[in-house]
Scaffold this active site. Structure first.
Site, PDB file in Angstrom:
ATOM      1  CG  HIS A 169      -1.795  -1.590   1.078  1.00 41.47           C
ATOM      2  ND1 HIS A 169      -2.956  -1.416   2.253  1.00 41.47           N
ATOM      3  CD2 HIS A 169      -2.690  -1.654   0.426  1.00 41.47           C
ATOM      4  CE1 HIS A 169      -3.865  -2.226   1.516  1.00 41.47           C
ATOM      5  NE2 HIS A 169      -3.939  -2.687   0.702  1.00 41.47           N
ATOM      6  CD  GLU A 208      -2.486 -13.634 -15.904  1.00 42.38           C
ATOM      7  OE1 GLU A 208      -2.041 -12.853 -16.092  1.00 42.38           O
ATOM      8  OE2 GLU A 208      -3.937 -13.553 -15.436  1.00 42.38           O
ATOM      9  CG  ASP A 219       0.586 -13.559 -12.847  1.00 43.09           C
ATOM     10  OD1 ASP A 219       1.247 -13.765 -11.789  1.00 43.09           O
ATOM     11  OD2 ASP A 219      -0.321 -12.386 -13.054  1.00 43.09           O
ATOM     12  CB  CYS A 237      -2.843  -5.664 -19.593  1.00 42.24           C
ATOM     13  SG  CYS A 237      -4.110  -7.853 -18.857  1.00 42.24           S
TER      14      CYS A 237
END
Ligand code: PEP
Ligand code: MG
Length: 585
Positions: free
Chosen positions: A188, A431, A455, A502
């Site tokens: 975060h 992926e 991934d 992406c």
């Protein structure tokens, strides 16, 4: 002295080290008398209440200075402090064990931290830092002293072993940058630093030992470096680099008005990867053509500890559809690991969650909640610009089952008389290597493929993408990876379905010539990367890209490909270097 780390937020900062110690605070330990029990419980409750009020305040400030979503991170913290079990355990320890409130509370929260720290999922390890920070705040309030975190230097750069989200947001107004020894790109803290656009480098081993308060330091958030006590020459070098960085941003902004085409007129679509709704503002800038990936797990984080309702899904996706219109927005269904702490009730603990019940596997086990998400997407699709994407698909059967659930969601809505786009496009992320190798089998049943290279490389090379010690293996130039991309592109072309990338390679200007040459002309990336990528695109010749990419696929090592690129006429811009493996650096 220079120490290498990982950039989590780009830019250059020059200032004085402000050392923060997040770990140490005095922890008094004593036994209380029978007659003190009630006042001790009251003391604890008051400190907890005060801490919650402080976090509310931080949340509000973060909302105003960063984004609603960055502020919402603190809702999770408030939920933790309001957790009835945590309160009950602390009060029980005060009453039954006669422990002072500081001890009772620390023991109770330690249990939560230990569970998170033992987790093999880096996401949970990072959450332990958040909780330690919460504990520190409660203890400081129990002791009635305010610990001042505010830096006093003119251009302070915060140096710490780790940094909590609340510290990051409280400090941001007065600091020029952040450096930490630990932390991950998914933390975060990293998310907030990027949102606030403050230069930040993490994973700088030994920095706390190496600097003294007030030492001059430079954060190079371009090459992921920290320079301690720079020489006059180094300072000058970095002042020039900072000037060049700013000049380059203005030049890129100017260039971004041009259409996204190669010199020989090949149109390349640029879309945005969106995690926070606040980033949607960027979707209409720089000629971006919509949203190529909305990571819906951030909606789950925002709603935590509750699961999002159908209404939450609907409202969020509607806002995304409106922001992207007339371009499309691709909503990716949930891609959470199997053990996010607020979803304990849904997922069992896993030893290796990266290879576990992630993403579509998880959604298919939780049919009802998957359907709720799909209904939310469908309801928001009336402008006909939303598309649905399933993450981490491994086998064809999964796709079929997912589409069955989608059909059910459609039938439910029809029964309820709710309108939606009946022709909504459905695609998958490629992926997982077996899916990539078997792309042809999926092509008939989908409208598009989007390659999740983060991934895909992780699973191809067997390198945990969050593990610093194997990061040197990450090699998107590897010819075997390029051959796989080429074969997926030819499957998509043959079957006339949509194709995009992406994953993070699409944000890397040095990868763009190769990707274009391999047959890709749609890229989705973090908004921050758009300007650099666009600038690269408009400098390229499609036929050159094709030639060089095909040559690259015939090579044997990533290094050979990098040498090929270096030797070519492809421009390489300031601050953007070709990725190197450890042996080359
Ligand atoms: C990817 O894996 O490349 C991807 C885009 O998805 P995520 O980074 O969210 O796993
Ligand atoms: Mg992925």
């Amino acid at each position: 002295m220079k120490i290498k780390g990982t950039t989590i937020s780009q830019g250059i900062a020059i200032g004085q080290a402000h050392l923060l110690d997040v770990e140490k605070f005095l922890l008094p330990s004593y036994e209380i008398k029978d007659e003190e029990v009630e006042s001790e419980v009251n003391r604890f409750n008051a400190a907890l209440k005060l801490t919650i009020e402080e976090i509310e305040e931080i949340k509000e400030k973060t909302r105003q200075s960063a984004s609603d979503e960055a502020g919402a991170i603190f809702d999770v913290h408030i939920a933790i402090l309001n957790d009835p079990t945590l309160k009950r355990n602390t009060v029980t320890r005060i009453i039954k064990e006669r422990k002072n409130a500081e001890q009772a509370f620390t023991t109770s929260i330690k249990n939560v931290v230990e569970v998170l720290e033992k987790s093999s999922d880096p996401y949970f390890k990072e959450r332990a830092i958040d909780i330690r920070d919460l504990a520190r705040r409660v203890i400081v309030n129990l002791q009635g002293k305010k610990k001042s975190d505010s830096p006093t230097y003119e251009s302070p750069i915060v140096v710490s072993s780790q940094l909590s989200p609340s510290q990051t947001s409280v400090l941001h107004a007065s600091v020029k940058g952040f450096v930490t020894e630990h932390g991950g790109k998914t933390s975060h803290t990293a998310i907030i630093a990027r949102s606030l656009e403050i230069p930040a480098v993490i994973g700088v081993k030994g920095i706390v030992e190496a600097v003294s308060p007030g030492d001059e330091i430079i954060i190079d958030g371009i090459d992921g470096l920290v320079i301690i006590k720079p020489t006059e020459d180094e300072k000058e070098e970095y002042l020039n680099k900072l000037k060049a960085f700013k000049e380059r941003r203005s030049k890129l902004l100017e260039e971004s008005k041009k259409p996204s085409k190669t010199v020989d007129g090949h149109h390349i679509k640029i879309r945005c990867n969106i995690d926070f709704e606040e980033e949607l503002e960027k979707v209409n800038e720089f000629g971006v053509e919509g949203v190529g990936l909305y990571r819906s797990e951030f909606l789950y984080l925002k709603c935590a500890p509750e699961l999002p309702s159908e209404e939450d899904h609907f409202e969020t996706y509607k806002r995304i559809a409106e922001a992207a219109y007339p371009f499309k927005a691709v909503i990716r269904t949930l891609d959470l690991g199997g053990e996010k702490y607020f979803h304990e009730q849904l997922a069992p603990q896993e030893v290796n969650p990266v290879l576990g019940l992630r993403a579509i596997r998880f959604s298919l086990r939780h049919h009802q909640f998957f359907k709720t998400q799909l209904k939310g997407i469908l309801r928001a699709s009336t402008k006909k610009n939303l598309e649905i994407m399933f993450p981490m698909v491994t086998i064809v059967e999964e796709l079929k089952t997912a589409k069955d659930v989608l059909k059910e969601a459609m039938q439910d809505l029809k029964r309820e008389g709710v309108p939606f786009d009946e022709e909504i496009k459905v695609g998958i992320m490629i992926e997982i290597p077996i899916c990539a190798l078997n792309a042809e089998a999926f092509a008939l049943d989908v409208d598009f493929f989007s390659i999740g290279t983060n991934d895909l490389i992780q699973y191809l090379m067997a390198i945990d993408r969050n593990n610093e010690s194997v990061a040197g293996y990450y090699d998107p130039h590897h010819p075997a990876f390029l051959r796989l991309l080429l074969s997926i592109a030819s499957v998509a072309k043959r079957n006339k379905i949509g194709l995009s990338i992406c994953g993070e390679v699409a944000s890397d200007p040095d990868m763009i010539p190769l990707l274009i040459g391999l047959g890709y002309d749609e890229f989705s990336m973090t908004p921050q990367s758009v300007l650099e990528v666009k600038s690269k695109i408009i400098s390229l010749l499609y036929k050159e890209c094709r030639k060089i990419a095909l040559e690259a696929t015939k090579m044997k090592t990533g290094r050979q490909v990098r040498n090929l690129l270096k030797g070519s006429k492809m421009p390489s811009f300031l601050g953007i270097k070709l990725g190197k493996t450890k042996d080359e650096s």
